[in-house]
Motif scaffolding. Structure first.
Motif, PDB file in Angstrom:
ATOM      1  N   ALA A  80     -20.828  12.425   0.989  1.00  0.00           N
ATOM      2  CA  ALA A  80     -22.044  11.975   1.669  1.00  0.00           C
ATOM      3  C   ALA A  80     -22.325  10.365   1.803  1.00  0.00           C
ATOM      4  O   ALA A  80     -21.563   9.764   1.025  1.00  0.00           O
ATOM      5  CB  ALA A  80     -23.272  12.643   0.996  1.00  0.00           C
ATOM      6  N   GLU A  81     -22.961   9.705   3.058  1.00  0.00           N
ATOM      7  CA  GLU A  81     -23.149   8.538   3.079  1.00  0.00           C
ATOM      8  C   GLU A  81     -23.704   7.702   1.926  1.00  0.00           C
ATOM      9  O   GLU A  81     -23.308   6.715   1.510  1.00  0.00           O
ATOM     10  CB  GLU A  81     -24.005   8.328   4.448  1.00  0.00           C
ATOM     11  N   GLU A  82     -24.769   8.623   1.415  1.00  0.00           N
ATOM     12  CA  GLU A  82     -25.312   7.932   0.049  1.00  0.00           C
ATOM     13  C   GLU A  82     -24.355   7.642  -1.258  1.00  0.00           C
ATOM     14  O   GLU A  82     -24.345   6.686  -1.600  1.00  0.00           O
ATOM     15  CB  GLU A  82     -26.396   9.138  -0.446  1.00  0.00           C
ATOM     16  N   LEU A 132     -20.637   4.429  -4.306  1.00  0.00           N
ATOM     17  CA  LEU A 132     -19.170   3.992  -4.529  1.00  0.00           C
ATOM     18  C   LEU A 132     -18.954   2.596  -4.221  1.00  0.00           C
ATOM     19  O   LEU A 132     -18.451   1.664  -5.069  1.00  0.00           O
ATOM     20  CB  LEU A 132     -18.076   5.116  -3.973  1.00  0.00           C
ATOM     21  N   ILE A 133     -19.224   2.433  -2.978  1.00  0.00           N
ATOM     22  CA  ILE A 133     -18.844   0.824  -2.492  1.00  0.00           C
ATOM     23  C   ILE A 133     -19.428  -0.340  -3.428  1.00  0.00           C
ATOM     24  O   ILE A 133     -19.051  -1.218  -3.745  1.00  0.00           O
ATOM     25  CB  ILE A 133     -19.244   0.587  -0.900  1.00  0.00           C
TER      26      ILE A 133
END
Ligand SMILES: NC(=O)c1ccc[n+]([C@@H]2O[C@H](COP(=O)([O-])OP(=O)(O)OC[C@H]3O[C@@H](n4cnc5c(N)ncnc54)[C@H](OP(=O)(O)O)[C@@H]3O)[C@@H](O)[C@H]2O)c1
Length: 249
Positions: free
Chosen positions: A198-200, A205-206
């Motif tokens: 998921a984008e979230e 992570l980033i």
């Protein structure tokens, strides 16, 4: 400096997509003959087409690394067609994520079979030829998760950590025959394996990556190219971490 792999015969498992496809292309463009594998005939044909387009020597083969008979048959076909395998890249891998409390026996077993036992199986099969030739390289794809753990991936992390122990032991067994065994441990790389996040989750992570982005497949392929070349001839039993600083080893 241009790295040349002319004369090398390289087997790359899981070369139909993602990291494996980029590794196969990078090593092929460096002059090696490459046998790249996919789990389906269509995937194998696509690899052959790409190689033709890129002027890479070699072709695609169908292989399920969890099936011992297929491993034996494909290896013998590759050796008959291209000559003895001088470099093995164990890249094929899958995920079957679940929290331990919900993890089914087959989710554990599938990961062990495809991600870990295949490495034992294929290394054993190529070993004899490499020992005879008194040279060779085995490069295994592990993961940052095998070093730091990840909730929901106890099966995957165990298999990836297992690959590291396996590689160190094999490096000790085969060093006297001039065979190098090393690992590359990717962090989070932009492939189908991570596109499901998921984008979230991706943002979180980033935020943990000092270099501030997901890795690209070429970041991994370049580390494999170095390990496949003679520039790394005094390195064995090691792991190259390619994770944007997410884990500093
Ligand atoms: N992406 C990441 O962030 C990341 C991070 C750390 C480590 N890694 C590791 O890097 C390697 C490549 O990952 P990826 O992200 O490129 O994966 P991917 O995009 O999901 O591709 C997986 C590859 O493995 C092949 N494969 C799957 N099951 C197989 C089986 N039973 N037998 C033979 N081949 C099989 C697939 O073939 P088909 O196309 O035929 O299905 C495909 O070529 C894996 O070992 C993975 O664990 C990836």
């Amino acid at each position: 400096m241009n790295i040349s792999l002319a004369g090398e015969v390289i087997l790359v498992t899981g070369a139909s997509r993602g990291i494996g496809a980029e590794i196969a292309k990078t090593l092929g463009l460096a002059g090696a003959t490459v046998a790249g594998t996919a789990t389906t005939d269509e995937g194998a044909n696509r690899i052959t087409e790409i190689f033709k387009k890129e002027n890479i020597s070699g072709r695609g083969y169908r292989l399920d690394v969890s099936k011992v008979e297929e491993c034996t048959a494909v290896l013998s076909e590759v050796e008959k067609t291209h000559g003895a395998i001088s470099i093995l890249i164990n890249n094929a891998g899958i995920t079957r994520d679940n929290l331990l409390m919900r993890m089914k026996e087959d989710e554990w077993d599938d990961i062990m079979d495809t991600n870990l036992k295949s490495v034992y199986r294929l290394s054993k099969l190529v070993c004899r030829g490499m020992m005879k030739a008194r040279s060779g390289k085995i490069i295994n794809l592990t993961s940052v998760v095998g070093f730091m753990g990840n909730a929901g991936q106890s099966n995957y992390a165990a298999a990836k950590a297992g690959i590291v122990g396996f590689s160190k032991s094999l490096a000790r067994e085969l060093g006297g025959r001039n065979i190098n065994v090393n690992c590359v441990a990717p962090g989070f790389i932009d492939t189908e394996m991570t596109q499901g996040l998921a984008e979230e989750q991706k943002k979180t992570l980033i935020n943990q990556v000092p270099l501030g982005r997901l890795g690209e497949v070429s970041d991994i392929a370049n580390a494999v190219l170095f390990l496949a070349s003679n520039l790394s001839r005094y390195i064995t039993g090691s792991t190259i971490h390619v994770n944007g600083g997410m884990l500093m080893e």
